[in-house]
Each structure stands twice: as structure tokens, then as C-alpha cells.
Design an enzyme around this catalytic site. Structure first.
Site, PDB file in Angstrom:
ATOM      1  N   LYS A  45       0.843  -1.207   0.000  1.00  0.00           N
ATOM      2  CA  LYS A  45       0.000   0.000   0.000  1.00  0.00           C
ATOM      3  C   LYS A  45       0.876   1.254   0.000  1.00  0.00           C
ATOM      4  O   LYS A  45       1.677   1.487   0.905  1.00  0.00           O
ATOM      5  CB  LYS A  45      -0.939   0.031   1.207  1.00  0.00           C
ATOM      6  CG  LYS A  45      -1.907   1.228   1.142  1.00  0.00           C
ATOM      7  CD  LYS A  45      -3.041   1.098   2.131  1.00  0.00           C
ATOM      8  CE  LYS A  45      -2.760   1.753   3.450  1.00  0.00           C
ATOM      9  NZ  LYS A  45      -2.902   3.233   3.411  1.00  0.00           N
ATOM     10  N   ASP A  90      -3.352   4.358  -2.402  1.00  0.00           N
ATOM     11  CA  ASP A  90      -4.396   4.837  -1.481  1.00  0.00           C
ATOM     12  C   ASP A  90      -4.362   6.360  -1.412  1.00  0.00           C
ATOM     13  O   ASP A  90      -3.809   6.934  -0.473  1.00  0.00           O
ATOM     14  CB  ASP A  90      -4.166   4.206  -0.108  1.00  0.00           C
ATOM     15  CG  ASP A  90      -5.280   4.517   0.878  1.00  0.00           C
ATOM     16  OD1 ASP A  90      -6.379   4.909   0.437  1.00  0.00           O
ATOM     17  OD2 ASP A  90      -5.048   4.363   2.101  1.00  0.00           O
ATOM     18  N   LYS A 123      -7.281   8.289  -1.894  1.00  0.00           N
ATOM     19  CA  LYS A 123      -8.602   8.767  -1.447  1.00  0.00           C
ATOM     20  C   LYS A 123      -9.035  10.020  -2.209  1.00  0.00           C
ATOM     21  O   LYS A 123      -9.247  11.091  -1.636  1.00  0.00           O
ATOM     22  CB  LYS A 123      -8.608   9.024   0.068  1.00  0.00           C
ATOM     23  CG  LYS A 123      -8.309   7.772   0.885  1.00  0.00           C
ATOM     24  CD  LYS A 123      -8.566   7.978   2.370  1.00  0.00           C
ATOM     25  CE  LYS A 123      -8.313   6.733   3.185  1.00  0.00           C
ATOM     26  NZ  LYS A 123      -6.899   6.350   3.284  1.00  0.00           N
ATOM     27  N   ASP A 151     -13.171  15.042  -5.512  1.00  0.00           N
ATOM     28  CA  ASP A 151     -13.243  16.353  -6.169  1.00  0.00           C
ATOM     29  C   ASP A 151     -14.434  16.310  -7.120  1.00  0.00           C
ATOM     30  O   ASP A 151     -15.208  15.346  -7.081  1.00  0.00           O
ATOM     31  CB  ASP A 151     -11.912  16.632  -6.923  1.00  0.00           C
ATOM     32  CG  ASP A 151     -11.607  18.125  -7.008  1.00  0.00           C
ATOM     33  OD1 ASP A 151     -12.528  18.913  -7.325  1.00  0.00           O
ATOM     34  OD2 ASP A 151     -10.450  18.514  -6.769  1.00  0.00           O
ATOM     35  N   THR A 167     -12.425   6.003   9.688  1.00  0.00           N
ATOM     36  CA  THR A 167     -12.545   5.440  11.047  1.00  0.00           C
ATOM     37  C   THR A 167     -12.150   6.448  12.108  1.00  0.00           C
ATOM     38  O   THR A 167     -12.394   6.248  13.292  1.00  0.00           O
ATOM     39  CB  THR A 167     -11.698   4.152  11.191  1.00  0.00           C
ATOM     40  OG1 THR A 167     -10.430   4.408  10.609  1.00  0.00           O
ATOM     41  CG2 THR A 167     -12.353   2.993  10.498  1.00  0.00           C
ATOM     42  N   ARG A 172       2.150  -1.006  10.760  1.00  0.00           N
ATOM     43  CA  ARG A 172       3.190  -1.023  11.795  1.00  0.00           C
ATOM     44  C   ARG A 172       3.524  -2.373  12.423  1.00  0.00           C
ATOM     45  O   ARG A 172       4.703  -2.615  12.710  1.00  0.00           O
ATOM     46  CB  ARG A 172       2.851   0.030  12.861  1.00  0.00           C
ATOM     47  CG  ARG A 172       3.034   1.449  12.314  1.00  0.00           C
ATOM     48  CD  ARG A 172       2.294   2.485  13.121  1.00  0.00           C
ATOM     49  NE  ARG A 172       0.845   2.340  12.957  1.00  0.00           N
ATOM     50  CZ  ARG A 172      -0.055   3.085  13.566  1.00  0.00           C
ATOM     51  NH1 ARG A 172       0.338   4.028  14.410  1.00  0.00           N
ATOM     52  NH2 ARG A 172      -1.340   2.901  13.350  1.00  0.00           N
TER      53      ARG A 172
HETATM   54  O1  C5P Z   1       0.088   0.747  10.866  1.00  0.00           O
HETATM   55  P1  C5P Z   1      -1.329   0.330  10.666  1.00  0.00           P
HETATM   56  O2  C5P Z   1      -1.508  -1.170  10.571  1.00  0.00           O
HETATM   57  O3  C5P Z   1      -2.282   0.962  11.646  1.00  0.00           O
HETATM   58  O4  C5P Z   1      -1.650   0.903   9.217  1.00  0.00           O
HETATM   59  C1  C5P Z   1      -2.919   0.792   8.651  1.00  0.00           C
HETATM   60  C2  C5P Z   1      -2.950   1.484   7.330  1.00  0.00           C
HETATM   61  O5  C5P Z   1      -4.285   1.512   6.884  1.00  0.00           O
HETATM   62  C3  C5P Z   1      -2.494   2.941   7.371  1.00  0.00           C
HETATM   63  O6  C5P Z   1      -1.906   3.216   6.105  1.00  0.00           O
HETATM   64  C4  C5P Z   1      -3.783   3.695   7.545  1.00  0.00           C
HETATM   65  O7  C5P Z   1      -3.735   4.995   7.015  1.00  0.00           O
HETATM   66  C5  C5P Z   1      -4.737   2.854   6.750  1.00  0.00           C
HETATM   67  N1  C5P Z   1      -6.147   2.980   7.102  1.00  0.00           N
HETATM   68  C6  C5P Z   1      -6.644   2.755   8.374  1.00  0.00           C
HETATM   69  N2  C5P Z   1      -7.972   2.884   8.635  1.00  0.00           N
HETATM   70  C7  C5P Z   1      -8.793   3.218   7.662  1.00  0.00           C
HETATM   71  C8  C5P Z   1      -8.322   3.437   6.380  1.00  0.00           C
HETATM   72  C9  C5P Z   1      -6.964   3.310   6.133  1.00  0.00           C
HETATM   73  O8  C5P Z   1      -5.895   2.433   9.277  1.00  0.00           O
HETATM   74  N3  C5P Z   1     -10.094   3.283   7.913  1.00  0.00           N
END
Ligand code: C5P
Length: 237
Positions: free
Chosen positions: A39, A65, A67, A70, A125, A216
Site C-alpha cells: 500500500k 491509497d 482517497k 473532487d 474510522t 506497523r
Molecule cells: O500501521 P497500521 O496497521 O495501523 O496501518 C494501517 C494502514 O491503513 C495505514 O496506512 C492507515 O492509514 C490505513 N487505514 C486505516 N484505517 C482506515 C483506512 C486506512 O488504518 N479506515
């Protein structure tokens, strides 16, 4: 267009959230054998641009990603510029409305059979009932998610990005048609970080996620390759 995975292989999307292309590439090299997709988000795309997509795509298919949100003409133009770069998935905000989503789909189709999967983001979220109220939405987050999900699918989206707690809700209402990509995933025992509504990889897939997004817990692990492999082998068959 990429088809949905049928077993554990290919279900894992690793989020490379860094502005540093060299670091993203190093991580990509480590996790690509286990990852279905990588991603690439706004942070890296704003820092490194289309060459980042080209470099990561050499390792694994890329989920771009960005998003998009417009007027329909502008989003169609952006999709037209992005589609030939070869992303396998692309996100846009469902709240841009039916005409925007339909325009994006038409523009994506010009890329032919290799077009990206178009995923609509419903309610971020990070937004709760109070934040929705602040922008004039008086319905509950769940009601708003379903409203936007239905509209996006009717307007030409291929699927949705949703939180683990929304997967069952969306599957109940819309069945198997939407491809579902689910972030907010934490292997049992790993740190939640800033994620509030989380699920384990196994539970998210059992609830109906097609792909899970993990950042992470993999990128900050001492051995990212091993962390990615462990998640894939924990998934239900
Ligand atoms: O590090 P982590 O596992 O929290 O990363 C989750 C990824 O998914 C990040 O790139 C975050 O921006 C993305 N994301 C999210 N929740 C969403 C949409 C995207 O955590 N609703």
C-alpha cells in the site's frame, strides 16, 4: 483487474507509511514474498510521486491509497493520469457522490483489462458520531457507512475499504459483490497504536474481508519478513 484471493496467499496488504522511498523499497523487498500487495499512500506519493509506484510495482502489485475526492471531471482526469501507472487498486471517497464515482469508473476502464480495482472509502474510522454531526450528518456512523457503501457500489465502485467492525454489516446488507479491503488489523498481542477499532487477521478474514491491510505490526517488527509470513500463515484456508 486483480481477482480476489481464494486462500491465505495474496490476502495481505502491507502499508508502507513513510515519506522515504529508499526505506519503502527496503521494506518492500523484505515483505514482498508474503504480501499480496503493497500500500502506497499519500505520504509517500506526495514525497516521491509516480516513480514510487514504479519502483514498488517491481516488487508486488500496488494499492494506491490516495482517497480521491473532487468534482467528477477532476477525479476522472486524476484516474486517467493514474491508471496507466499500473496500480492494482485505487481509492476514492464515496462522499464525492454517484457522478464522481461513475466518472472515475469510466476513466479507469480506459486502462483496459489491467484497470485498477476502484475502492470507495465510506466513513473514515477517525470519525465518530460527534464528528459526523459536526459536518451535518445526523445518522449513526453505521447507517452512514451503509448508505455510502450502497451508493458507491451502485455507482460503479468495485469494492470498499472498511473497518473490521463494519465487515459483517456490509456483507449482510450487500452480500459477496463488494471486494472488501480491511485495515485496523492487529495480530493478537501486538500494540494497537492509534487504532481504536481493531481485529485480528483471522477474525477479519472469517468475517468476510477479502484483503487485510497491516502496517506497523510488520514495518516496525525486528524482522518484517517474518512478521508478514506469520500473519499469512495464521489466516484461515
Ligand atoms: O500501521 P497500521 O496497521 O495501523 O496501518 C494501517 C494502514 O491503513 C495505514 O496506512 C492507515 O492509514 C490505513 N487505514 C486505516 N484505517 C482506515 C483506512 C486506512 O488504518 N479506515
Amino acid at each position: 483487474m486483480l481477482s480476489r484471493p481464494i486462500g491465505p496467499q495474496g490476502r495481505l496488504i502491507v502499508a508502507l507509511d513513510t515519506p522515504d522511498l529508499a526505506r519503502a523499497e527496503a521494506l518492500a523487498m523484505q515483505v514482498a514474498p508474503a504480501a499480496g500487495l503493497l500500500k502506497l499512500g499519500l505520504e509517500l506519493f506526495c514525497a516521491a510521486g509516480p516513480p514510487a509506484l514504479e519502483r514498488l510495482r517491481a516488487r508486488a502489485p500496488v494499492f494506491l491509497d490516495l482517497k480521491l475526492h473532487d468534482i467528477p471531471n477532476t477525479v476522472a482526469g486524476a484516474v486517467g493520469s493514474l491508471a496507466p501507472l499500473g496500480a492494482a487498486m485505487l481509492t476514492l471517497h464515496a462522499s464525492g457522490g454517484p457522478a464522481m464515482i461513475t466518472a472515475a469508473r469510466r476513466a479507469a476502464e480506459l486502462a483496459g483489462a489491467a484497470r485498477p480495482i476502484l475502492l470507495a472509502v465510506t466513513v473514515l474510522t477517525s470519525m465518530d458520531a460527534e464528528t459526523l454531526g459536526a459536518i451535518g450528518v445526523m445518522d449513526s456512523p453505521a447507517q452512514q457507512v451503509l448508505r455510502l457503501a450502497r451508493m458507491a457500489m451502485d455507482s460503479g465502485a468495485d469494492g470498499l475499504v472498511c473497518s473490521p467492525r463494519e465487515v459483517a454489516l456490509i456483507r449482510d446488507a450487500l452480500g459477496e459483490t463488494p471486494m472488501l479491503v480491511v485495515p485496523g488489523i492487529r495480530p493478537a498481542g501486538s500494540a494497537a497504536g492509534d487504532q481504536a477499532r481493531i481485529a485480528t487477521p483471522q477474525d477479519a478474514v472469517a468475517a468476510g474481508a477479502d484483503w487485510i491491510v497491516v502496517g506497523r505490526p510488520i514495518t516496525e517488527a525486528a524482522d518484517p519478513a517474518a512478521a508478514a509470513r506469520a500473519i499469512v500463515s495464521s489466516l484461515p484456508r
